[in-house]
Design a protein around this motif. Sequence first.
Motif, PDB file in Angstrom:
ATOM      1  N   ASP A  46      -3.336 -18.175 -38.365  1.00 50.51           N
ATOM      2  CA  ASP A  46      -3.075 -18.418 -36.890  1.00 50.51           C
ATOM      3  C   ASP A  46      -3.694 -19.501 -36.137  1.00 50.51           C
ATOM      4  N   ILE A  47      -4.746 -19.929 -36.438  1.00 52.30           N
ATOM      5  CA  ILE A  47      -5.572 -21.096 -35.742  1.00 52.30           C
ATOM      6  C   ILE A  47      -4.652 -22.369 -36.374  1.00 52.30           C
ATOM      7  N   LEU A  48      -4.211 -22.455 -37.470  1.00 55.42           N
ATOM      8  CA  LEU A  48      -3.337 -23.679 -38.010  1.00 55.42           C
ATOM      9  C   LEU A  48      -2.045 -23.755 -37.235  1.00 55.42           C
ATOM     10  N   ALA A  49      -1.469 -22.424 -36.657  1.00 54.94           N
ATOM     11  CA  ALA A  49      -0.100 -22.567 -36.256  1.00 54.94           C
ATOM     12  C   ALA A  49      -0.440 -22.862 -34.776  1.00 54.94           C
ATOM     13  N   GLN A  50      -1.482 -22.369 -34.261  1.00 50.10           N
ATOM     14  CA  GLN A  50      -1.762 -22.321 -32.801  1.00 50.10           C
ATOM     15  C   GLN A  50      -2.064 -24.120 -32.636  1.00 50.10           C
ATOM     16  N   ARG A  51      -2.653 -24.741 -33.624  1.00 48.68           N
ATOM     17  CA  ARG A  51      -3.262 -26.072 -33.255  1.00 48.68           C
ATOM     18  C   ARG A  51      -1.902 -26.974 -33.928  1.00 48.68           C
ATOM     19  N   LYS A  52      -0.900 -26.387 -34.330  1.00 52.98           N
ATOM     20  CA  LYS A  52       0.385 -27.078 -34.939  1.00 52.98           C
ATOM     21  C   LYS A  52      -0.188 -28.026 -35.804  1.00 52.98           C
ATOM     22  N   ILE A  53      -1.271 -27.394 -36.769  1.00 52.77           N
ATOM     23  CA  ILE A  53      -1.617 -28.197 -38.095  1.00 52.77           C
ATOM     24  C   ILE A  53      -0.576 -27.959 -39.096  1.00 52.77           C
ATOM     25  N   ASN A  54      -0.102 -28.978 -39.755  1.00 51.67           N
ATOM     26  CA  ASN A  54       0.913 -28.839 -40.919  1.00 51.67           C
ATOM     27  C   ASN A  54       0.140 -27.932 -42.055  1.00 51.67           C
ATOM     28  N   PHE A  55       0.958 -26.676 -42.237  1.00 54.87           N
ATOM     29  CA  PHE A  55       0.499 -25.888 -43.445  1.00 54.87           C
ATOM     30  C   PHE A  55       0.967 -26.505 -44.830  1.00 54.87           C
ATOM     31  N   HIS A  56       0.136 -27.441 -45.528  1.00 53.58           N
ATOM     32  CA  HIS A  56       0.709 -27.979 -46.580  1.00 53.58           C
ATOM     33  C   HIS A  56      -0.008 -27.008 -47.703  1.00 53.58           C
ATOM     34  N   TYR A  57       1.057 -26.368 -48.520  1.00 55.09           N
ATOM     35  CA  TYR A  57       0.323 -25.397 -49.599  1.00 55.09           C
ATOM     36  C   TYR A  57       1.463 -25.411 -50.611  1.00 55.09           C
ATOM     37  N   GLY A  58       1.103 -25.830 -51.657  1.00 55.57           N
ATOM     38  CA  GLY A  58       1.831 -25.882 -52.800  1.00 55.57           C
ATOM     39  C   GLY A  58       1.532 -25.451 -53.943  1.00 55.57           C
ATOM     40  N   MET A  59       1.951 -25.402 -55.037  1.00 60.92           N
ATOM     41  CA  MET A  59       1.675 -24.339 -56.184  1.00 60.92           C
ATOM     42  C   MET A  59       0.255 -24.638 -56.556  1.00 60.92           C
ATOM     43  N   GLU A  60      -0.057 -25.993 -56.712  1.00 61.69           N
ATOM     44  CA  GLU A  60      -1.518 -26.207 -57.174  1.00 61.69           C
ATOM     45  C   GLU A  60      -2.588 -25.410 -56.179  1.00 61.69           C
ATOM     46  N   GLU A  61      -2.472 -25.453 -54.712  1.00 64.45           N
ATOM     47  CA  GLU A  61      -3.344 -24.799 -53.982  1.00 64.45           C
ATOM     48  C   GLU A  61      -3.208 -23.368 -54.161  1.00 64.45           C
ATOM     49  N   PHE A  62      -1.975 -22.661 -54.471  1.00 69.70           N
ATOM     50  CA  PHE A  62      -1.821 -21.172 -54.937  1.00 69.70           C
ATOM     51  C   PHE A  62      -2.567 -21.078 -56.027  1.00 69.70           C
ATOM     52  N   ARG A  63      -2.637 -21.766 -56.839  1.00 75.78           N
ATOM     53  CA  ARG A  63      -3.178 -21.607 -58.186  1.00 75.78           C
ATOM     54  C   ARG A  63      -4.613 -21.511 -57.993  1.00 75.78           C
ATOM     55  N   LYS A  64      -5.059 -22.349 -57.140  1.00 78.25           N
ATOM     56  CA  LYS A  64      -6.765 -22.539 -56.881  1.00 78.25           C
ATOM     57  C   LYS A  64      -6.911 -21.363 -56.198  1.00 78.25           C
ATOM     58  N   ASP A  65      -6.210 -20.779 -55.212  1.00 75.19           N
ATOM     59  CA  ASP A  65      -6.668 -19.660 -54.467  1.00 75.19           C
ATOM     60  C   ASP A  65      -6.497 -18.374 -55.446  1.00 75.19           C
ATOM     61  N   PHE A  66      -5.500 -18.207 -56.325  1.00 73.57           N
ATOM     62  CA  PHE A  66      -5.355 -17.271 -57.083  1.00 73.57           C
ATOM     63  C   PHE A  66      -6.612 -17.147 -58.122  1.00 73.57           C
ATOM     64  N   GLU A  67      -7.139 -18.305 -58.742  1.00 74.94           N
ATOM     65  CA  GLU A  67      -8.185 -18.253 -59.744  1.00 74.94           C
ATOM     66  C   GLU A  67      -9.372 -17.748 -58.794  1.00 74.94           C
ATOM     67  N   ASP A  68      -9.395 -18.014 -57.568  1.00 78.26           N
ATOM     68  CA  ASP A  68     -10.850 -17.678 -56.948  1.00 78.26           C
ATOM     69  C   ASP A  68     -10.798 -16.137 -56.819  1.00 78.26           C
ATOM     70  N   LEU A  69      -9.595 -15.613 -56.851  1.00 77.32           N
ATOM     71  CA  LEU A  69      -9.504 -14.156 -56.342  1.00 77.32           C
ATOM     72  C   LEU A  69      -9.925 -13.389 -57.789  1.00 77.32           C
ATOM     73  N   LEU A  70      -9.911 -13.946 -59.194  1.00 74.10           N
ATOM     74  CA  LEU A  70     -10.128 -13.319 -60.343  1.00 74.10           C
ATOM     75  C   LEU A  70     -11.651 -13.509 -60.614  1.00 74.10           C
TER      76      LEU A  70
END
Length: 70
Positions: A46-70
């Motif tokens: 929400d803060i990213l959206a409010q500040r109009k910060i580009n949400f750059h989220y690709g497969m690599e970032e998704f993979r890293k976040d997913f690994e952090d969950l395990l």
Amino acid sequence: EVLREILGLGVKQMMLEIALGKFQKNEATASKAAKMARVPLTLFLDILAQRKINFHYGMEEFRKDFEDLL
């Protein structure tokens, strides 16, 4: 007591600003930046959206976040 609250808010704001900076520089994923800022991921997004910060989220970032969950 009031001074402690003010200082606490200042520290929280500084942590958020650092996390936002790392996210913008691709040094942290959204999930890691939210943890760094000590806020829920949904609030961080929400803060990213409010500040109009580009949400750059690709497969690599998704993979890293997913690994952090395990």
